[in-house]
Design an enzyme around this catalytic site. Structure first.
Site, PDB file in Angstrom:
ATOM      1  N   ARG A  57       0.836  -1.202   0.000  1.00  0.00           N
ATOM      2  CA  ARG A  57       0.000   0.000   0.000  1.00  0.00           C
ATOM      3  C   ARG A  57       0.870   1.251   0.000  1.00  0.00           C
ATOM      4  NH1 ARG A  57       2.526   2.228   3.337  1.00  0.00           N
ATOM      5  NH2 ARG A  57       2.495   2.132   5.577  1.00  0.00           N
ATOM      6  N   GLU A  82       9.395   0.402   2.794  1.00  0.00           N
ATOM      7  CA  GLU A  82       9.538  -0.448   3.985  1.00  0.00           C
ATOM      8  C   GLU A  82       8.907  -1.807   3.706  1.00  0.00           C
ATOM      9  OE1 GLU A  82       9.247   0.559   8.494  1.00  0.00           O
ATOM     10  OE2 GLU A  82       7.276  -0.198   7.928  1.00  0.00           O
TER      11      GLU A  82
HETATM   12  P1  0O2 Z   1       0.442   2.087   8.887  1.00  0.00           P
HETATM   13  O1  0O2 Z   1       0.739   2.485   7.500  1.00  0.00           O
HETATM   14  O2  0O2 Z   1      -0.929   2.446   9.299  1.00  0.00           O
HETATM   15  O3  0O2 Z   1       0.810   0.656   9.187  1.00  0.00           O
HETATM   16  P2  0O2 Z   1       6.596   4.170  14.409  1.00  0.00           P
HETATM   17  O4  0O2 Z   1       5.765   4.485  13.203  1.00  0.00           O
HETATM   18  O5  0O2 Z   1       6.986   5.381  15.208  1.00  0.00           O
HETATM   19  O6  0O2 Z   1       6.028   3.044  15.250  1.00  0.00           O
HETATM   20  P3  0O2 Z   1       8.926   3.927  12.715  1.00  0.00           P
HETATM   21  O7  0O2 Z   1      10.275   4.269  13.271  1.00  0.00           O
HETATM   22  O8  0O2 Z   1       8.321   4.882  11.741  1.00  0.00           O
HETATM   23  O9  0O2 Z   1       7.975   3.570  13.921  1.00  0.00           O
HETATM   24  O10 0O2 Z   1       9.057   2.589  11.937  1.00  0.00           O
HETATM   25  P4  0O2 Z   1       8.735   1.115  12.344  1.00  0.00           P
HETATM   26  O11 0O2 Z   1       9.100   0.814  13.739  1.00  0.00           O
HETATM   27  O12 0O2 Z   1       9.401   0.322  11.300  1.00  0.00           O
HETATM   28  O13 0O2 Z   1       7.157   1.041  12.254  1.00  0.00           O
HETATM   29  C1  0O2 Z   1       6.423   1.468  11.170  1.00  0.00           C
HETATM   30  C2  0O2 Z   1       5.269   0.523  10.861  1.00  0.00           C
HETATM   31  O14 0O2 Z   1       5.419  -0.737  11.531  1.00  0.00           O
HETATM   32  C3  0O2 Z   1       3.929   1.016  11.364  1.00  0.00           C
HETATM   33  O15 0O2 Z   1       3.392   1.875  10.435  1.00  0.00           O
HETATM   34  C4  0O2 Z   1       3.134  -0.276  11.447  1.00  0.00           C
HETATM   35  O16 0O2 Z   1       2.752  -0.739  10.166  1.00  0.00           O
HETATM   36  C5  0O2 Z   1       4.163  -1.221  11.994  1.00  0.00           C
HETATM   37  N1  0O2 Z   1       4.162  -1.184  13.462  1.00  0.00           N
HETATM   38  C6  0O2 Z   1       5.146  -0.715  14.247  1.00  0.00           C
HETATM   39  N2  0O2 Z   1       4.824  -0.859  15.547  1.00  0.00           N
HETATM   40  C7  0O2 Z   1       3.610  -1.421  15.589  1.00  0.00           C
HETATM   41  C8  0O2 Z   1       2.732  -1.819  16.665  1.00  0.00           C
HETATM   42  O17 0O2 Z   1       3.035  -1.679  17.852  1.00  0.00           O
HETATM   43  N3  0O2 Z   1       1.533  -2.367  16.307  1.00  0.00           N
HETATM   44  C9  0O2 Z   1       1.165  -2.545  15.009  1.00  0.00           C
HETATM   45  N4  0O2 Z   1      -0.030  -3.083  14.756  1.00  0.00           N
HETATM   46  N5  0O2 Z   1       1.960  -2.161  13.976  1.00  0.00           N
HETATM   47  C10 0O2 Z   1       3.164  -1.615  14.268  1.00  0.00           C
HETATM   48  P5  0O2 Z   1       2.342   3.021  10.856  1.00  0.00           P
HETATM   49  O18 0O2 Z   1       3.050   4.335  10.795  1.00  0.00           O
HETATM   50  O19 0O2 Z   1       1.666   2.660  12.124  1.00  0.00           O
HETATM   51  O20 0O2 Z   1       1.351   3.084   9.693  1.00  0.00           O
END
Ligand code: 0O2
Length: 206
Positions: A44, A138
């Protein structure tokens, strides 16, 4: 809005191309008659509202999105077994069509939320009518059980905006432990499952 559409176009192209490539990999494993570490692939482009929201949360200026937001383009690879995840990581590391920028292993050390997954950020070159453009993508690699938990937690997170009531937090913790146990159990009987799947595939072909 046209500006966002233009900005996101190469991200969409990167996601579409990578989905084709990983699905192709799966097809190749099937042709080979071996076990595919890929069960299914999704992808996505982050919706504009989520990009703006995350940029505000992480204090990323909008003109720095390209370099600083690593998950505008996201591809997710689901695997049957935990062992498949490292096979996938090795396959990705061996590829010549993109460069790995960063890896985050939330499997060896899960996140505080209970989240488990292996993340790889890659620099993916997209060919556009204006020349080559480098896009950060990613790639999240996880088992079906990890994906089930993450999907549910993500929806609940949306509802509670990260502030889970205590009983819900405990339930999610128990569910994360159950998903972990399920992965462990499946790993234990992996060879037998794979043998059965090979017989089933062969029968279908006859
Ligand atoms: P989306 O697109 O709605 O999935 P952060 O975003 O601050 O947690 P960072 O440093 O941007 O972390 O990158 P990281 O750790 O690689 O995490 C990015 C994505 O990993 C998130 O995207 C989620 O898809 C997944 N993820 C990370 N932590 C969790 C969690 O605790 N629970 C779930 N369900 N997914 C997680 P976004 O930004 O949430 O967006």
């Amino acid at each position: 809005m046209k500006v966002w559409e233009l900005f996101l176009a190469p991200y969409k192209q990167a996601v579409d191309e990578l989905k084709v490539k990983f699905k192709g990999m799966r097809a190749q494993f099937e042709l080979d008659g071996g076990h595919s570490p890929i069960e299914f692939v999704t992808g996505r482009v982050k919706p504009t509202a989520s990009i703006i929201d995350k940029a505000q949360r992480k204090a990323i200026p909008l003109d720095k999105l390209e370099a600083e937001m690593q998950d505008i383009a996201g591809v997710r690879i689901m695997c049957q077994f935990v062992e498949d995840i490292m096979s996938m990581v090795d396959l990705i590391r061996a590829r010549k069509d993109f460069t790995i920028i960063e890896e985050r292993d939330y499997i060896s050390s899960k996140k505080e939320s209970g989240y488990r997954s292996y993340h790889m950020v890659i620099d993916y070159p997209v060919q556009t009518i204006n020349g080559e453009k480098h896009i950060l993508v990613e790639i999240q690699i996880r088992t079906l059980a990890m994906n089930f938990w993450a999907t549910i937690e993500h929806s609940l997170n949306y509802k509670y905006k990260g502030q889970f009531p205590e009983d819900m937090r405990k339930r999610l913790e128990r569910a994360a432990e159950a998903a972990f146990q399920l992965d462990e159990e499946m790993s234990e009987i992996r060879e037998e499952i794979q043998e059965a799947q090979a017989i089933f595939t062969k029968k279908k072909e006859e």
